[in-house]
Design a protein around this motif. Structure first.
Motif, PDB file in Angstrom:
ATOM      1  N   ALA A 183      18.306   2.540 -18.350  1.00  0.00           N
ATOM      2  CA  ALA A 183      17.323   3.615 -18.485  1.00  0.00           C
ATOM      3  C   ALA A 183      16.012   3.065 -19.035  1.00  0.00           C
ATOM      4  O   ALA A 183      14.920   3.396 -18.549  1.00  0.00           O
ATOM      5  CB  ALA A 183      17.885   4.705 -19.397  1.00  0.00           C
ATOM      6  N   LEU A 184      16.114   2.214 -20.063  1.00  0.00           N
ATOM      7  CA  LEU A 184      14.918   1.604 -20.643  1.00  0.00           C
ATOM      8  C   LEU A 184      14.188   0.772 -19.595  1.00  0.00           C
ATOM      9  O   LEU A 184      12.962   0.828 -19.485  1.00  0.00           O
ATOM     10  CB  LEU A 184      15.304   0.701 -21.818  1.00  0.00           C
ATOM     11  N   ALA A 185      14.954   0.002 -18.818  1.00  0.00           N
ATOM     12  CA  ALA A 185      14.332  -0.864 -17.817  1.00  0.00           C
ATOM     13  C   ALA A 185      13.561  -0.046 -16.804  1.00  0.00           C
ATOM     14  O   ALA A 185      12.481  -0.438 -16.365  1.00  0.00           O
ATOM     15  CB  ALA A 185      15.414  -1.693 -17.125  1.00  0.00           C
ATOM     16  N   GLN A 186      14.099   1.102 -16.475  1.00  0.00           N
ATOM     17  CA  GLN A 186      13.412   1.926 -15.495  1.00  0.00           C
ATOM     18  C   GLN A 186      12.125   2.514 -16.060  1.00  0.00           C
ATOM     19  O   GLN A 186      11.103   2.560 -15.382  1.00  0.00           O
ATOM     20  CB  GLN A 186      14.343   3.044 -15.013  1.00  0.00           C
ATOM     21  N   ARG A 187      12.205   2.930 -17.336  1.00  0.00           N
ATOM     22  CA  ARG A 187      11.022   3.527 -17.967  1.00  0.00           C
ATOM     23  C   ARG A 187       9.966   2.474 -18.289  1.00  0.00           C
ATOM     24  O   ARG A 187       8.794   2.756 -18.370  1.00  0.00           O
ATOM     25  CB  ARG A 187      11.437   4.245 -19.255  1.00  0.00           C
ATOM     26  N   ALA A 188      10.413   1.225 -18.522  1.00  0.00           N
ATOM     27  CA  ALA A 188       9.519   0.205 -19.059  1.00  0.00           C
ATOM     28  C   ALA A 188       8.406  -0.162 -18.087  1.00  0.00           C
ATOM     29  O   ALA A 188       7.311  -0.524 -18.507  1.00  0.00           O
ATOM     30  CB  ALA A 188      10.322  -1.039 -19.421  1.00  0.00           C
ATOM     31  N   GLY A 189       8.659  -0.081 -16.815  1.00  0.00           N
ATOM     32  CA  GLY A 189       7.639  -0.480 -15.842  1.00  0.00           C
ATOM     33  C   GLY A 189       7.265  -1.936 -16.021  1.00  0.00           C
ATOM     34  O   GLY A 189       8.133  -2.807 -16.025  1.00  0.00           O
ATOM     35  N   GLU A 190       5.976  -2.179 -16.241  1.00  0.00           N
ATOM     36  CA  GLU A 190       5.502  -3.556 -16.350  1.00  0.00           C
ATOM     37  C   GLU A 190       5.406  -4.004 -17.803  1.00  0.00           C
ATOM     38  O   GLU A 190       4.941  -5.105 -18.074  1.00  0.00           O
ATOM     39  CB  GLU A 190       4.114  -3.683 -15.697  1.00  0.00           C
ATOM     40  N   SER A 191       5.778  -3.158 -18.758  1.00  0.00           N
ATOM     41  CA  SER A 191       5.498  -3.471 -20.167  1.00  0.00           C
ATOM     42  C   SER A 191       6.253  -4.705 -20.623  1.00  0.00           C
ATOM     43  O   SER A 191       7.337  -5.017 -20.129  1.00  0.00           O
ATOM     44  CB  SER A 191       5.828  -2.274 -21.060  1.00  0.00           C
ATOM     45  N   LEU A 192       5.627  -5.411 -21.585  1.00  0.00           N
ATOM     46  CA  LEU A 192       6.174  -6.678 -22.076  1.00  0.00           C
ATOM     47  C   LEU A 192       6.663  -6.512 -23.505  1.00  0.00           C
ATOM     48  O   LEU A 192       6.207  -5.644 -24.237  1.00  0.00           O
ATOM     49  CB  LEU A 192       5.086  -7.767 -22.041  1.00  0.00           C
ATOM     50  N   THR A 193       7.621  -7.376 -23.878  1.00  0.00           N
ATOM     51  CA  THR A 193       8.093  -7.345 -25.263  1.00  0.00           C
ATOM     52  C   THR A 193       7.042  -7.990 -26.157  1.00  0.00           C
ATOM     53  O   THR A 193       6.200  -8.759 -25.704  1.00  0.00           O
ATOM     54  CB  THR A 193       9.397  -8.133 -25.422  1.00  0.00           C
ATOM     55  N   THR A 194       7.120  -7.645 -27.452  1.00  0.00           N
ATOM     56  CA  THR A 194       6.234  -8.263 -28.425  1.00  0.00           C
ATOM     57  C   THR A 194       7.008  -9.391 -29.097  1.00  0.00           C
ATOM     58  O   THR A 194       8.071  -9.134 -29.662  1.00  0.00           O
ATOM     59  CB  THR A 194       5.824  -7.236 -29.497  1.00  0.00           C
ATOM     60  N   PRO A 195       6.525 -10.639 -29.016  1.00  0.00           N
ATOM     61  CA  PRO A 195       7.285 -11.717 -29.664  1.00  0.00           C
ATOM     62  C   PRO A 195       7.163 -11.614 -31.178  1.00  0.00           C
ATOM     63  O   PRO A 195       6.086 -11.864 -31.738  1.00  0.00           O
ATOM     64  CB  PRO A 195       6.637 -12.989 -29.122  1.00  0.00           C
ATOM     65  N   ILE A 196       8.221 -11.209 -31.835  1.00  0.00           N
ATOM     66  CA  ILE A 196       8.190 -11.069 -33.298  1.00  0.00           C
ATOM     67  C   ILE A 196       9.124 -12.081 -33.945  1.00  0.00           C
ATOM     68  O   ILE A 196       9.459 -11.976 -35.111  1.00  0.00           O
ATOM     69  CB  ILE A 196       8.597  -9.644 -33.709  1.00  0.00           C
ATOM     70  N   GLY A 197       9.580 -13.053 -33.191  1.00  0.00           N
ATOM     71  CA  GLY A 197      10.449 -14.095 -33.753  1.00  0.00           C
ATOM     72  C   GLY A 197      11.905 -13.683 -33.807  1.00  0.00           C
ATOM     73  O   GLY A 197      12.755 -14.447 -34.241  1.00  0.00           O
ATOM     74  N   LEU A 198      12.211 -12.472 -33.381  1.00  0.00           N
ATOM     75  CA  LEU A 198      13.600 -12.004 -33.410  1.00  0.00           C
ATOM     76  C   LEU A 198      13.836 -11.162 -32.154  1.00  0.00           C
ATOM     77  O   LEU A 198      13.075 -10.230 -31.888  1.00  0.00           O
ATOM     78  CB  LEU A 198      13.821 -11.148 -34.664  1.00  0.00           C
ATOM     79  N   VAL A 199      14.860 -11.532 -31.402  1.00  0.00           N
ATOM     80  CA  VAL A 199      15.162 -10.801 -30.175  1.00  0.00           C
ATOM     81  C   VAL A 199      16.585 -10.283 -30.250  1.00  0.00           C
ATOM     82  O   VAL A 199      17.479 -10.995 -30.715  1.00  0.00           O
ATOM     83  CB  VAL A 199      15.007 -11.724 -28.943  1.00  0.00           C
ATOM     84  N   GLU A 200      16.793  -9.049 -29.839  1.00  0.00           N
ATOM     85  CA  GLU A 200      18.159  -8.526 -29.820  1.00  0.00           C
ATOM     86  C   GLU A 200      18.853  -9.032 -28.557  1.00  0.00           C
ATOM     87  O   GLU A 200      18.639  -8.517 -27.463  1.00  0.00           O
ATOM     88  CB  GLU A 200      18.144  -7.001 -29.864  1.00  0.00           C
ATOM     89  N   GLY A 201      19.661 -10.056 -28.710  1.00  0.00           N
ATOM     90  CA  GLY A 201      20.428 -10.570 -27.582  1.00  0.00           C
ATOM     91  C   GLY A 201      21.627  -9.690 -27.333  1.00  0.00           C
ATOM     92  O   GLY A 201      21.913  -8.770 -28.118  1.00  0.00           O
ATOM     93  N   PRO A 202      22.368  -9.932 -26.265  1.00  0.00           N
ATOM     94  CA  PRO A 202      23.521  -9.072 -25.950  1.00  0.00           C
ATOM     95  C   PRO A 202      24.644  -9.170 -26.982  1.00  0.00           C
ATOM     96  O   PRO A 202      25.439  -8.246 -27.120  1.00  0.00           O
ATOM     97  CB  PRO A 202      23.979  -9.571 -24.584  1.00  0.00           C
TER      98      PRO A 202
END
Lengths: 204, 117, 313, 451
Positions: free
Chosen positions: D375-394
């Protein structure tokens, strides 16, 4: 002819497997040799026209010898017979007891006068047994029921490590019988604690 | 009697047939077992001891319960044959018998003796 | 005369067994492919068991450090022989019964009680930890399903006034036992799955034991073990068809045809459970079997008893 | 001879049965092999024709793989694939079939199997020496290797010894050396499990890092080039640079579905697992209905609930000790690195949190997260993540002090004690331990991200 051959073959199998029970190193093998012996006896019973008794013997022994194997493996040192061992202890006593009981049973078989009562043709032994069990009195069934219940409760009470109200070796006590003490008054609770009654020595 | 003879014959023919089939593998794919091939598999490392041991079965109270119920079945088979002829009395007798035994299960279950020890 | 009958019985049970085993393997493949969302291709699946067998037969048999070689060899043979006896106790049509004994359900029960021995030996013999756990699991399972299995068959014997299978079939002339004793068939099938250690009750051979009791088995022994297991399933389905679905009773077609159709009707869902129902945990299965399934099977006996008494009036 | 030839001809139509040994950098390839009709991944080496050695193995893992190899019944062979085509110096599989392109693995297995069964190729010989584990022949009164009832090393091994137990019955305890290649467990996980009966009494981890860290750190940045999904490379990249939210979330959904396929397989639903795997390969945010159907099916499946509910409880305090991830979120701990990212805030992201802390809750959190991710992927469109030094991996946050998988491995000894074997397996599977991540020590992780 064939009947006779079958009878002797299964008799021999019963004796042979009975002997193997005592020659087996592995507890599992010993238990299942005994099962084979019972099964051979069951077939002999079937040949003797006691079909139900023969088959029920095999049916019951299938479960029961497995349970025996489970307990023998659990409690014997060297349960799989990886180191050779003997199932025979106190040889001379055993031989004397064996020979004496064999002779006694053989004598009984040879010399006792068994009542001769030819069953009429077409009688169903299973039906006869049912009538005998149910028959005109409830005593057989209900005695068996109560005996089995007593056996069950005794077996569980002795073997189970845990109970409704805690572990058995802690002296489990029903909540109703616990004396409830005010919070913090541990000494009072200990004084009324019924646990010592059940397992003396807890407070020593 | 030929029924039981047929049952025995079927039993032994199948038993022996399967044992012969198993022996046939000697001709298709003869085996030559070596020490590393014999190691019991648990993920690639060898065990310390033999697996056979004084195995701690966790359901031993249940096995004892089973013994009692096995006995119960012995009574039930002949009962089933004469049941309709004996009528209501047989039903009542069996009802009482079974209810008594169900108390055994109830007790065992309440003591949590069916769970793993 | 008698000898001829015995030979005919052996041959016919053998033929029915081979056909049943092959059918079971085929159905399992078809259902598996359908559930996996693959092309089903029934004709290709028809030869798949043979191909698997050929590939497996060409492998050598491995052994372990100090197995109990004799009992290991015995286990698949014993399982198959017991299943064959169970199958032989089922009548295909009136008078068409290999093992015609007066106590048919006791014979079936005795053969099925000894299945525990075969599976336990298969797990115990290799002297390897995971198969051993599998073997012991099956004892727990076997002791739990054995009583419901026997009791529902006894319930079916009540209206027939006999422990032989043929009278049980004819007693269903007016109403099949599946309707008359609604609890019977579900309980029987649940116990039957345990008996064949199949699908949700494949406890001794679960993936959590990496194959459990058959983990160390390779080559021809592996084929024999799978074959014997499928034969148990076939025997369970056939007995269920006779006792609960009215056996050979049915209009138009000959009795044997009805019996075969009904056996397949039970065999397919039994096989399919493997692809729809997850394996149940051993401990909870034991508790549920004793606390719920056994009381239910006893209730089944009462329903059957009351019904039989009313019908006899 | 005629029979053998006929059998070989018949067998040529069957899929090759492979036992897979999965090392570093191969964990993104291995799961997809189950989808290939040319091979079947089996649970026991005794049922396999081909040993499949994937990825890079260190010396200890190679030794264990050699042990697995010798357990395969002849005729047998080895197919190996390694990123970059390098093999360690101690490589024992001398006559292996080497594959450079992972896509060629199934065909290579099939060809090798046909050659082996028809006798055109010799079965690969034993690797480990043919000597008894302990000398025993001729020892003892019967030459059986022991003396007395329990003494000696009969047939090369001693007997087990007794140990205390919770029910007061002192019976034998055996040590089961689990792994590194025992199928229900993640490939590479090594545990020494002491059991009495089928109940686990003690668990220890013989080596802290199951997969050699130097192999991981050397190859981590190049993983994307070889893998079919490039999932790890994508998540690692997101630590330092902006990445499309849609890509990250589809990768997350795919990871959870691949995990679910394996979890279903271990639960006995192999065919359904394969269906889920197929879905994972083709999952797209525009077509999320199959995932919704799957979620509904899982909720309705009583048997799965029965096997997982109440199993493997992770308490709230244990969850708090974890760096984060789905396991913690299934135990009521709502930490999720995505909550810190303004890009996700704009999408209205709230983490999926359940309270129960058992295996069932972990199953549900992952399936819900897969749905949410799409659902998020569909809503996200072209938007990019903000590199904050921490990523929620699977499996948990990437870029923190230490990985969630490493924390989960160290938690295993406490968690598994007292469990029945099957429950323990259910628990380990439900934790979704990523062995490559678990082996990654803190500094190596930082180094691999920097490069």
């Amino acid at each position: 002819m064939i009947l006779n051959v079958t009878f002797w073959a299964f008799s021999a199998l019963a004796v042979f497997s009975g002997w193997r029970v005592f020659r087996a190193d592995s507890m599992v093998r010993a238990a299942y040799w005994l099962l084979l012996s019972f099964a051979a006896v069951g077939i002999i019973l079937v040949l003797l026209k006691a079909e139900f008794l023969g088959l029920i013997l095999i049916l019951m022994m299938g479960g029961e010898m497995t349970i025996m194997a489970v307990f023998m493996v659990a409690f014997m040192m060297n349960p799989a017979g990886l180191n050779p061992m003997t199932m025979v202890h106190r040889n001379s006593v055993a031989i004397v007891a064996g020979v004496v009981s064999f002779l006694a049973i053989a004598a009984l078989g040879l010399f006792a006068r068994f009542p001769v009562a030819r069953a009429p043709a077409g009688v169903d032994p299973t039906r006869k047994l049912g009538v005998e069990l149910l028959g005109n009195s409830m005593l057989v069934f209900q005695t068996a029921g109560v005996t089995l219940l007593a056996a069950m409760i005794a077996a569980i009470a002795i073997s189970s490590a845990r109970g409704r109200y805690g572990d058995a070796d802690q002296g489990s006590v029903e909540p109703d019988q616990m004396v409830t003490a005010p919070a913090g008054d541990v000494a009072a609770a200990a004084a009324h604690d019924p646990a010592p009654v059940i397992s003396p020595g807890v407070h020593q | 009697m030929h029924g039981i003879a047929a049952a025995l014959a079927i039993f032994f023919v199948t038993l022996v047939g399967f044992l012969i089939l198993r022996a046939s593998e000697r001709h298709i794919a003869p085996s030559k077992s070596t020490a590393p091939a014999r190691v019991p598999f648990t993920g690639g490392r060898a065990p310390d001891t033999h697996a056979w041991n004084r195995y701690h079965v966790r359901y031993y109270p249940m096995t004892l319960l089973f013994l009692a119920f096995d006995m119960e079945m012995v009574f039930m088979y002949p009962w089933a044959v004469v049941f309709v002829d004996e009528g209501l009395i047989a039903l009542i007798e069996m009802f009482m018998f079974i209810v008594i035994l169900l108390f055994g299960i109830l007790y065992t279950w309440r003591e949590r003796a069916l769970e793993w020890a | 005369m008698n000898a001829l009958r015995v030979v005919i019985a052996v041959v016919s049970v053998g033929a029915v067994s081979v056909a049943g085993i092959y059918l079971a393997a085929w159905v399992d493949l078809l259902v598996g492919r359908a559930v996996a969302g693959l092309e089903v291709r029934p004709l290709d699946a028809l030869s798949a068991p043979l191909r698997w067998g050929a590939a497996t037969a060409l492998k050598t048999r491995t052994t372990t450090e100090r197995p109990d070689a004799e009992t290991w060899a015995l286990a698949p043979a014993l399982l198959a022989a017991l299943a064959a006896v169970g199958l032989a106790a089922v009548p295909l049509a009136p008078g068409l019964l290999a093992a015609d004994v007066a106590n048919g359900i006791v014979l079936f029960g005795a053969a099925m009680a000894l299945v525990v021995v075969a599976v336990f030996l298969q797990g115990w013999s290799p002297n390897s930890p995971l198969p051993m756990i599998g073997g012991y699991r099956f004892i727990a399972e076997g002791l739990s399903y054995e009583i419901p299995l026997a009791v529902v068959l006894i319930a079916a014997a009540l209206p027939a006034r006999s422990l032989a299978i043929a009278p049980i079939v004819t007693s269903q002339e007016h109403l099949w036992n599946i309707v008359r004793q609604p609890l019977g068939l579900p309980l029987y099938l649940m116990a039957g799955l345990g008996l064949a250690f199949w699908g949700p009750l494949a406890l001794p051979e679960g993936q959590d034991l990496a194959g459990g009791s058959s983990l160390e088995t390779s080559g021809v022994s592996r084929i024999l073990w799978r074959t014997a297991q499928l034969l148990v399933l076939v025997a369970v389905a056939a007995m269920g068809a006779a006792v609960f679905l009215g056996g050979w009773l049915g209009p138009l077609f000959p009795g044997a045809a009805w019996m075969i159709v009904k056996t397949i009707i039970l065999l397919v869902p039994l096989i399919a459970t493997r692809h729809f129902v997850a394996r149940v945990p051993t401990e909870r299965y034991v508790v549920v079997s004793w606390a719920i399934l056994i009381p239910l099977s006893l209730l089944d006996v009462f329903i059957a008893g009351i019904q039989a008494l009313v019908a006899a009036r | 001879m005629g029979v053998k030839a006929a059998l070989a001809r018949l067998a040529a139509g069957a899929p090759a049965r492979c036992f897979a040994v999965v090392g570093a950098e191969a964990d993104e390839i291995a799961p997809w092999l189950r989808l290939d009709p040319e091979l079947v991944i089996v649970d026991s080496p005794r049922a396999a024709d081909v040993l499949l050695v994937l990825g890079q193995l260190d010396d200890e893992m190679v030794r264990a793989a050699a042990g697995v190899h010798d357990a395969l019944p002849p005729p047998r062979g080895v197919v190996s694939w390694s990123p970059g085509g390098e093999r360690p110096v101690s490589w024992p599989f001398t006559d292996d079939v080497r594959v450079d392109d992972p896509a060629q693995i199934p065909a290579a297995c099939r060809r090798l199997r046909d050659e082996l069964l028809s006798g055109r190729r010799a079965s690969s010989p034993d690797i480990l020496p043919d000597i008894d584990p302990a000398p025993w022949r001729g020892v003892g009164p019967f030459g059986q290797g022991g003396a007395g009832m329990t003494g000696g090393v009969p047939y090369g091994r001693p007997l087990a010894a007794r140990a205390d137990d919770r029910d007061g019955l002192k019976l034998d305890q055996i040590l089961v050396r689990v792994g590194p290649y025992l199928p229900p467990f993640p490939s590479g996980l090594v545990l020494d499990v002491k059991i009495q009966g089928d109940v686990i009494q003690e668990v220890s981890i013989p080596t802290p890092a199951a997969v050699a860290p130097d192999l991981i750190s050397a190859g981590a940045h190049s993983a994307g080039a070889h893998s079919l999904t490039g999932e790890r490379a994508l998540f690692n990249a997101a630590v330092t640079q902006p990445v499309p939210v849609a890509d990250i979330e589809v990768a997350r959904a795919r990871h959870h579905l691949v995990w679910l396929a394996e979890a279903l397989r271990v639960s006995g639903l192999e065919a359904y697992g394969r269906r889920v795997l197929k879905l994972a390969r083709t999952v797209r945010p525009e077509a999320a209905e199959p995932v919704d159907d799957l979620s509904r099916w899982l909720r309705r499946n009583v048997s799965l609930r029965w096997g997982t509910s109440g199993v493997g409880m992770v308490s709230a305090s244990r969850a708090a000790a974890l760096p984060g991830g789905p396991v913690a979120r299934a135990a009521g701990d709502g930490r999720d690195a995505r909550s810190l990212d303004p890009a996700y805030e704009r999408l209205g992201f709230t983490p999926v949190v359940l309270e129960d802390g058992d295996a069932l809750a972990r199953w549900r959190v992952r399936v819900d997260e897969a749905q949410q991710a799409l659902a998020l992927a569909q809503r996200a469109g072209e938007s990019l993540t903000t590199p904050i030094g921490l990523v929620e991996g699977p499996c948990g946050p990437i870029g923190g002090e230490r990985s969630t998988s490493a924390a989960l491995v160290t938690m295993l000894p406490e968690l598994l004690v007292g469990m029945e074997w099957g429950d323990a397996v259910t628990t380990v599977v439900s934790l979704d331990i990523d062995m490559a991540e678990a082996a990654l020590p803190h500094d190596a992780a930082v180094a691999s991200r920097a490069s």
